[in-house]
Scaffold this motif. Structure first.
Motif, PDB file in Angstrom:
ATOM      1  N   ASP A  21      -6.981   5.533 -12.816  1.00  0.00           N
ATOM      2  CA  ASP A  21      -7.551   5.516 -11.470  1.00  0.00           C
ATOM      3  C   ASP A  21      -7.996   4.117 -11.058  1.00  0.00           C
ATOM      4  O   ASP A  21      -7.792   3.705  -9.926  1.00  0.00           O
ATOM      5  N   THR A  81      -6.080   2.291  -7.654  1.00  0.00           N
ATOM      6  CA  THR A  81      -6.871   2.416  -6.436  1.00  0.00           C
ATOM      7  C   THR A  81      -7.889   1.297  -6.410  1.00  0.00           C
ATOM      8  O   THR A  81      -8.470   0.937  -7.423  1.00  0.00           O
ATOM      9  N   THR A  95      -1.502  -0.956  -4.310  1.00  0.00           N
ATOM     10  CA  THR A  95      -2.602   0.002  -4.363  1.00  0.00           C
ATOM     11  C   THR A  95      -2.184   1.307  -3.716  1.00  0.00           C
ATOM     12  O   THR A  95      -1.262   1.343  -2.904  1.00  0.00           O
ATOM     13  N   LEU A  96      -2.868   2.368  -4.089  1.00  0.00           N
ATOM     14  CA  LEU A  96      -2.675   3.652  -3.430  1.00  0.00           C
ATOM     15  C   LEU A  96      -3.536   3.671  -2.183  1.00  0.00           C
ATOM     16  O   LEU A  96      -4.651   3.148  -2.174  1.00  0.00           O
ATOM     17  N   ALA A  97      -3.034   4.299  -1.149  1.00  0.00           N
ATOM     18  CA  ALA A  97      -3.764   4.403   0.110  1.00  0.00           C
ATOM     19  C   ALA A  97      -3.693   5.846   0.586  1.00  0.00           C
ATOM     20  O   ALA A  97      -2.925   6.647   0.067  1.00  0.00           O
ATOM     21  N   THR A 134     -10.839  -0.621  -3.532  1.00  0.00           N
ATOM     22  CA  THR A 134     -11.432  -0.630  -2.207  1.00  0.00           C
ATOM     23  C   THR A 134     -12.306  -1.858  -2.036  1.00  0.00           C
ATOM     24  O   THR A 134     -12.714  -2.493  -3.004  1.00  0.00           O
ATOM     25  N   ARG A 183       0.857  -1.188   0.000  1.00  0.00           N
ATOM     26  CA  ARG A 183       0.000   0.000   0.000  1.00  0.00           C
ATOM     27  C   ARG A 183       0.891   1.236   0.000  1.00  0.00           C
ATOM     28  O   ARG A 183       1.680   1.418   0.922  1.00  0.00           O
ATOM     29  N   VAL A 215      -5.953  10.781  -1.582  1.00  0.00           N
ATOM     30  CA  VAL A 215      -5.399  11.121  -2.894  1.00  0.00           C
ATOM     31  C   VAL A 215      -5.720  12.590  -3.137  1.00  0.00           C
ATOM     32  O   VAL A 215      -6.882  12.977  -3.229  1.00  0.00           O
ATOM     33  N   ASP A 227       0.974   4.960   0.496  1.00  0.00           N
ATOM     34  CA  ASP A 227       0.200   6.056   1.085  1.00  0.00           C
ATOM     35  C   ASP A 227       0.658   7.368   0.463  1.00  0.00           C
ATOM     36  O   ASP A 227       1.788   7.799   0.663  1.00  0.00           O
TER      37      ASP A 227
END
Length: 164
Positions: free
Chosen positions: A109, A113, A90-92, A115, A58, A95, A60
């Motif tokens: 996107d 990303t 993944t991005l955490a 969820t 992840r 953003v 961040d």
């Protein structure tokens, strides 16, 4: 748990990275500017994490003040590299609007990303419950601070439509 920190040496712009590793998860905190001059710092940090074979990495981006097209290319390349290694990247965090617009404008996107159940499946984390999250260390990690002289990287309250 292992921690790693670094600042790109001699870079015109500055990027600070810090990684926290457990046996199943890697949390990479990024602060500053991600661009051509600083991307290699993130690449090295994420590759160090991938060598430990976590189920998920992840990144961040809450403290990421700026990301240009080269920074986005770097994130996408790292995501592909992680997938090839059997790890989800993944991005955490929050953003920021500039990065959100870049992700949306390029269609990236949905690649960076994720969820809910989709992210859990991508990370192979549906069993047992909670496996997809990095266990909390005894003292929660502090996100890296942007180098002195850099613009504040604190997320601002932004209307939802600005991020789209």
């Amino acid at each position: 748990m292992t921690a790693q920190a670094g600042i790109a040496p001699g870079a015109a712009t500055a990027l600070h990275t810090e990684a926290l590793l457990t046996n199943r998860c890697a949390a990479v905190y990024v602060a500053g500017e991600l661009d051509l001059a600083t991307a290699e710092q993130l690449v090295q940090t994420v590759r160090t994490c991938l060598a430990q074979r976590p189920g998920v990495v992840r990144v961040d981006v809450s403290e990421l003040a700026f990301c240009d097209w080269y920074g986005l290319k770097t994130l996408l390349g790292l995501s592909l590299e992680a997938r090839r290694a059997g790890t989800a990247l993944t991005l955490a965090g929050t953003v920021r609007p500039q990065l959100a617009r870049l992700l949306a404008a390029t269609g990236a996107d949905h690649l960076l990303t994720a969820t809910g159940a989709r992210a859990a499946r991508a990370a192979g984390a549906l069993e047992p419950a909670g496996r997809g999250h990095c266990p909390a260390p005894a003292a929660p990690p502090q996100p890296p601070q942007a180098p002195s002289g850099a613009p504040s990287a604190r997320p601002a309250a932004v209307p939802e439509h600005a991020a789209a």
